[in-house]
Scaffold this motif. Structure first.
Motif, mmCIF file in Angstrom:
data_model
loop_
_atom_site.group_PDB
_atom_site.id
_atom_site.type_symbol
_atom_site.label_atom_id
_atom_site.label_comp_id
_atom_site.label_asym_id
_atom_site.label_seq_id
_atom_site.Cartn_x
_atom_site.Cartn_y
_atom_site.Cartn_z
ATOM 1 N N ARG A 184 7.107 28.762 -30.429
ATOM 2 C CA ARG A 184 6.981 27.301 -30.354
ATOM 3 C C ARG A 184 8.362 26.677 -30.560
ATOM 4 N NH1 ARG A 184 3.568 24.488 -34.067
ATOM 5 N NH2 ARG A 184 3.759 22.933 -32.446
ATOM 6 N N ASP A 231 -2.561 17.044 -35.028
ATOM 7 C CA ASP A 231 -2.494 17.614 -33.678
ATOM 8 C C ASP A 231 -1.173 18.338 -33.421
ATOM 9 O OD1 ASP A 231 -1.111 15.314 -33.888
ATOM 10 O OD2 ASP A 231 -1.737 14.457 -31.991
ATOM 11 N N GLN A 232 -0.981 19.450 -34.119
ATOM 12 C CA GLN A 232 0.245 20.246 -33.925
ATOM 13 C C GLN A 232 0.023 21.170 -32.723
ATOM 14 O OE1 GLN A 232 2.735 20.533 -36.616
ATOM 15 N NE2 GLN A 232 1.731 19.143 -38.025
ATOM 16 N N ASP A 233 -0.242 20.598 -31.565
ATOM 17 C CA ASP A 233 -0.671 21.460 -30.475
ATOM 18 C C ASP A 233 0.358 21.540 -29.347
ATOM 19 O OD1 ASP A 233 -0.826 19.002 -29.407
ATOM 20 O OD2 ASP A 233 -2.997 18.980 -29.145
ATOM 21 N N ALA A 234 -0.014 22.360 -28.356
ATOM 22 C CA ALA A 234 0.920 22.628 -27.265
ATOM 23 C C ALA A 234 1.256 21.356 -26.486
ATOM 24 C CB ALA A 234 0.306 23.675 -26.334
ATOM 25 N N ALA A 235 0.291 20.449 -26.338
ATOM 26 C CA ALA A 235 0.557 19.225 -25.571
ATOM 27 C C ALA A 235 1.632 18.390 -26.271
ATOM 28 C CB ALA A 235 -0.729 18.409 -25.419
ATOM 29 N N TRP A 236 1.597 18.390 -27.581
ATOM 30 C CA TRP A 236 2.598 17.615 -28.329
ATOM 31 C C TRP A 236 3.984 18.266 -28.180
ATOM 32 C CZ3 TRP A 236 3.454 17.478 -34.265
ATOM 33 C CH2 TRP A 236 4.295 16.395 -34.600
ATOM 34 N N ASP A 237 4.013 19.602 -28.238
ATOM 35 C CA ASP A 237 5.283 20.308 -28.010
ATOM 36 C C ASP A 237 5.851 19.941 -26.640
ATOM 37 O OD1 ASP A 237 5.085 21.558 -30.410
ATOM 38 O OD2 ASP A 237 4.522 23.529 -29.627
#
Ligand SMILES: C[S@@+](CC[C@H](N)C(=O)[O-])C[C@H]1O[C@@H](n2cnc3c(N)ncnc32)[C@H](O)[C@@H]1O
Ligand code: SF4
Length: 453
Positions: A4, A248-254
């Motif tokens: 990440r 929301d520590q998710d892939a979309a936020w990355d």
């Protein structure tokens, strides 16, 4: 490894959460005996703010009454006297190459309190204000003309203003209570103060922030032609206001953060700025600050004053206790203000040869220029010592093209790099994953244990 892009902002290695109580607590005079002190950094931490922003996990508290700010300055003075005595007892008089006051929000203090703080730095510690680069942090609400006049009068060369966003809706969503109009007034006041370098902090990855609104904030910032701009990816950490609201520590936020980073970087590179690191951009025609040549050089060590400041010698990093939650922070500030004995280091981390090599590599590799030409020896050593990590970086395309030879040719490849070892543009974008790759197992374990506490 490298899964990440946003693992940790590595602004210091080892992180304070790896520090542990030193037993027995060493005398500062012993800690500094034999240490170089010709080009020390000086830092003072002011742990007060008007508001607690939803994203912020810095060591600070709100609503400090004047009785507390005065008591804090009293404690700073006692600490400065003790630290200076320890330095004088253990070697020649110290010389400071640069100074910074950070927080929290140093300009939470009144103009008279700021004057007193500068007196402590100058008269007790012997920092040559006016002769060395001096950086001070401020928030828009507290960057008032009367305070800025004190800062300018005492030789401040760089004022760093936390803007975060010029969009009132984004500021609300980051739980940063401010109005764009007040930010404009603060920027005008900084420019009118004559302080030569203005830095503006902006944050990307805020809920509801689009590429257009982000570039809008950058365009607005450029109206004041800041000499420096820091672009911070938003982090949401436990125990902060946003940490309680948002998970929301998710892939979309990355993906949102990476996209906004690239858009912001490209915009600044097209607008006359150079990239110094993932976060820092400097205007190409920015004035050179008098005495500023020491600013980026490796210094001998750091003297930190205040309850949240770290100090470094070549082999010991130390500070007071560390916390984020409001009640613990208040407890530590109260203990600091009540303390009478500042002659010993309380908590810290001892660096052996390997930890020093890790720190050196992290610090240099995360700068856009990488390991400079004169450090070719270190570059070769780093490749030998951290071959696995270098190979992983190479495989992802995170090293400059010349560094592609590292995998096959090892140290010889590094030597062929013209003496440079440098991240590629995409490697820099992933700096917050690259840095943690070089943490030792011992530091990782100590940080994990702190988080589980
Ligand atoms: C000490 S503050 C700056 C001065 C002042 N207290 C203010 O907020 O205006 C340092 C900077 O770190 C950044 N920062 C702090 N916490 C952050 C987080 N969780 N995510 C992203 N950036 C953060 C902000 O841009 C902030 O301006
Ligand atoms: S971002 Fe600045 S003003 Fe907000 S809580 Fe953190 S240190 Fe204080």
């Amino acid at each position: 490894m490298l899964e990440r892009p946003y693992e940790a902002y590595v602004y210091a290695y080892p992180h304070k959460t790896a520090y542990r109580p030193l037993e027995p607590k060493p005398l500062l005079a012993d800690v500094w005996r034999g240490e170089e002190r010709d080009a020390l950094s000086f830092y003072t931490h002011v742990p007060f703010c008007e508001v607690r922003c939803g994203f912020c996990n810095l060591f600070t508290r709100t609503g400090a009454p004047e009785s507390l700010t005065v008591a804090y300055l009293d404690a700073l003075e006692r600490q400065a006297i003790a630290v200076r005595a320890a330095l004088d007892e253990s070697g020649p008089a110290p010389r400071f190459a640069n100074a910074a006051i950070g927080g929290g929000t140093p300009t939470y203090l009144s103009p008279d309190e700021l004057s007193r703080l500068f007196d402590i730095a100058e008269k007790v510690m012997g920092v040559g204000l006016g002769a060395v680069p001096l950086s001070v942090e401020a928030s828009p609400a507290t960057a008032t003309p009367d305070r800025l006049a004190v800062l300018a009068g005492r030789g401040t060369t760089r004022l760093s203003l936390g803007v975060q966003s010029f969009d009132d809706g984004e500021a609300r969503s980051a739980v940063r209570p401010q109005k764009a109009g007040d930010v404009f007034a603060a920027l005008d006041a900084v420019r009118a103060s004559g302080i030569p370098v203005l830095n503006v902090d902006l944050i990307y990855g805020i809920e509801g922030q689009s590429r257009e609104s982000w570039l809008g904030s950058l365009r607005t910032a450029l109206r004041w032609l800041p000499e420096e701009i820091y672009l911070y990816p938003l982090y949401v950490r436990p125990l902060t206001g946003l940490g309680r609201l948002r998970v929301d520590q998710d892939a979309a936020w990355d993906a949102q953060r990476l996209d906004l980073y690239r858009a912001g970087r490209d915009f600044l590179l097209e607008s006359g700025y150079e990239q110094v690191s993932m976060r820092m951009f400097r205007r190409l025609d920015a004035p050179v600050v008098e005495g500023g040549e020491d600013y980026t050089c490796q210094t001998d060590g750091m003297i930190g004053l205040g309850c949240g400041a770290r100090s470094y010698t070549s082999s010991l990093h130390y500070s007071f206790d560390y916390a984020v939650s409001a009640s613990e922070v208040r407890g530590i500030i109260d203990a600091y203000v009540g303390a009478g004995d500042f002659s010993r280091a309380e908590v810290g981390y001892r660096l052996d040869g390997e930890e020093k090599a890790r720190r050196f590599l992290i610090q240099s590799l995360l700068q856009a220029e990488g390991l400079a030409a004169g450090e070719a020896g270190e570059a070769v050593e780093a490749v030998e010592r951290f071959g696995g990590e270098m190979e992983a970086l190479r495989a992802r395309g995170f090293l400059e093209s010349g560094a592609g030879m590292l995998g096959e040719a090892g140290a010889a490849g590094a030597a062929a790099l013209d003496g440079r070892l440098r991240l590629s543009a995409e490697g820099l974008a992933w700096s917050d994953a690259v840095g943690p790759m070089f943490f030792s197992e011992a530091v990782r374990a100590a940080m994990r244990a702190y988080e589980l506490k």
